[in-house]
Enzyme design. Sequence first.
Site, short mmCIF file in Angstrom:
data_model
loop_
_atom_site.label_atom_id
_atom_site.label_comp_id
_atom_site.label_asym_id
_atom_site.label_seq_id
_atom_site.Cartn_x
_atom_site.Cartn_y
_atom_site.Cartn_z
N GLN A 121 -108.77 58.48 5.57
CA GLN A 121 -109.33 58.10 4.27
C GLN A 121 -108.31 58.41 3.20
O GLN A 121 -107.72 59.48 3.16
CB GLN A 121 -110.63 58.86 4.02
CG GLN A 121 -110.47 60.38 4.04
CD GLN A 121 -111.79 61.10 4.10
OE1 GLN A 121 -112.61 60.85 4.97
NE2 GLN A 121 -112.00 62.00 3.15
N GLY A 122 -108.05 57.43 2.35
CA GLY A 122 -107.10 57.60 1.26
C GLY A 122 -107.75 57.24 -0.06
O GLY A 122 -108.95 56.93 -0.12
N ALA A 123 -106.96 57.28 -1.11
CA ALA A 123 -107.48 56.98 -2.43
C ALA A 123 -107.90 55.52 -2.55
O ALA A 123 -108.83 55.18 -3.28
CB ALA A 123 -106.43 57.31 -3.49
N HIS A 140 -110.18 53.17 3.46
CA HIS A 140 -110.61 53.93 4.62
C HIS A 140 -110.32 53.10 5.86
O HIS A 140 -110.56 51.89 5.88
CB HIS A 140 -112.11 54.23 4.56
CG HIS A 140 -112.51 55.09 3.40
ND1 HIS A 140 -112.47 54.65 2.08
CD2 HIS A 140 -112.96 56.38 3.34
CE1 HIS A 140 -112.88 55.63 1.29
NE2 HIS A 140 -113.17 56.68 2.02
N ASP A 191 -94.07 50.83 1.44
CA ASP A 191 -94.35 52.23 1.82
C ASP A 191 -93.82 52.48 3.23
O ASP A 191 -94.56 52.88 4.13
CB ASP A 191 -95.85 52.51 1.75
CG ASP A 191 -96.18 53.99 1.93
OD1 ASP A 191 -95.29 54.83 1.69
OD2 ASP A 191 -97.32 54.30 2.31
#
Length: 272
Positions: free
Chosen positions: A27-29, A32, A171
Site C-alpha cells: 500500500q502506497g500513497a 494499493h 521510478d
Amino acid sequence: MSQDPYTPPPLPKPFTNTTPPPTLLTQGAEAHLYKTIHLNTNTPAALKIRPSKPYRHPILDRRLTRQRILQEARCLVKLVREGVNVPAVLALDWEGQGGENGNGGAWLLMEWIEGLVVRVVFERWEAFIKASGGSLGEKELRREEEKVRGLMRGIGGVVGGLHKAGVIHGDLTTSNLILRTGDVDIKDGESPAMVGDVVLIDFGLAGQSSSEEDRAVDLYVLERAFGSTHPQAEKFFEEVLEGYKDSYKGAAVTLKRLQDVRMRGRKRSMIG
C-alpha cells in the site's frame, strides 16, 4: 498512544466476491496492490487500485485518477506490443459517476509476474558474499561476479527496450524489476540464481517521451538506487549500460546526456 489498524479502501465491485479474496501486497500513497484471480481464465493476476482522494475536489479527483490509470495502461499496452518484458493489461475501469458525490477511484488488472524482486536477489547475493567472509576461491568469486554481470546486462537490456519504445519509467529501482526464475525458495546464506527474464513493473509514474534528458534521468535514478541499496553490486553498473547499448541503437546520445545529469547531481550533493 495506539494507532487504529489500517483499513484499506473498498474493493471494486468485480472483486468483492472472488474466491479466494484478493490479498493486499503493498500500500502506497497513490495505490494499493493486490494479488487476485483473473475471473475469465482463473489464473493469478495483479490488481492495482488507485483510491479516491477525499481531500481533492471530486471532479478534479475523478479526472486525475482516470488520466493516470489510462496513462499507465497505455504505456503497458505499447510496451507489450513492442516486445518489452512488462505485465500485460487484462482489464481496467474507473468510477466517474455520481456528480460531486461520486467516487473517483480506478483499478487496473494485470498479468501476474512470478519470480523474485531484483532487490531481493541482490540482497541475498550480498548476504552470501558477506557470509563467505572472503573464503571463496578465485574461480568461485569470478563465477559469482559473472552471475551479477549477466543480471546487470539483462536489466540494461529491458531498460533499453523501454526507451526504444518511447516510454520513460519514472521510478527505476530494483524494487520495480522482477527476475523470472524458478529459484524462488532459495535458503538464506545460499547464492541465488540470476538466470531468467527481467521484467519491469509499476508504471504509476511512467509516460511517453522521446527526450534524451528524460531517458538519462531514468538511468541516473537507477544508478543512484544501486549506490544506496546495493553497494557491493554498484561496481558492476557499467554492465547495465552495456546491456542498454546492446538493445537500444540511440544509446550513445542518451549516455552522453547521462554524463551531464551525473555532473548536475554531484553539484547538488556538494551544495547540499
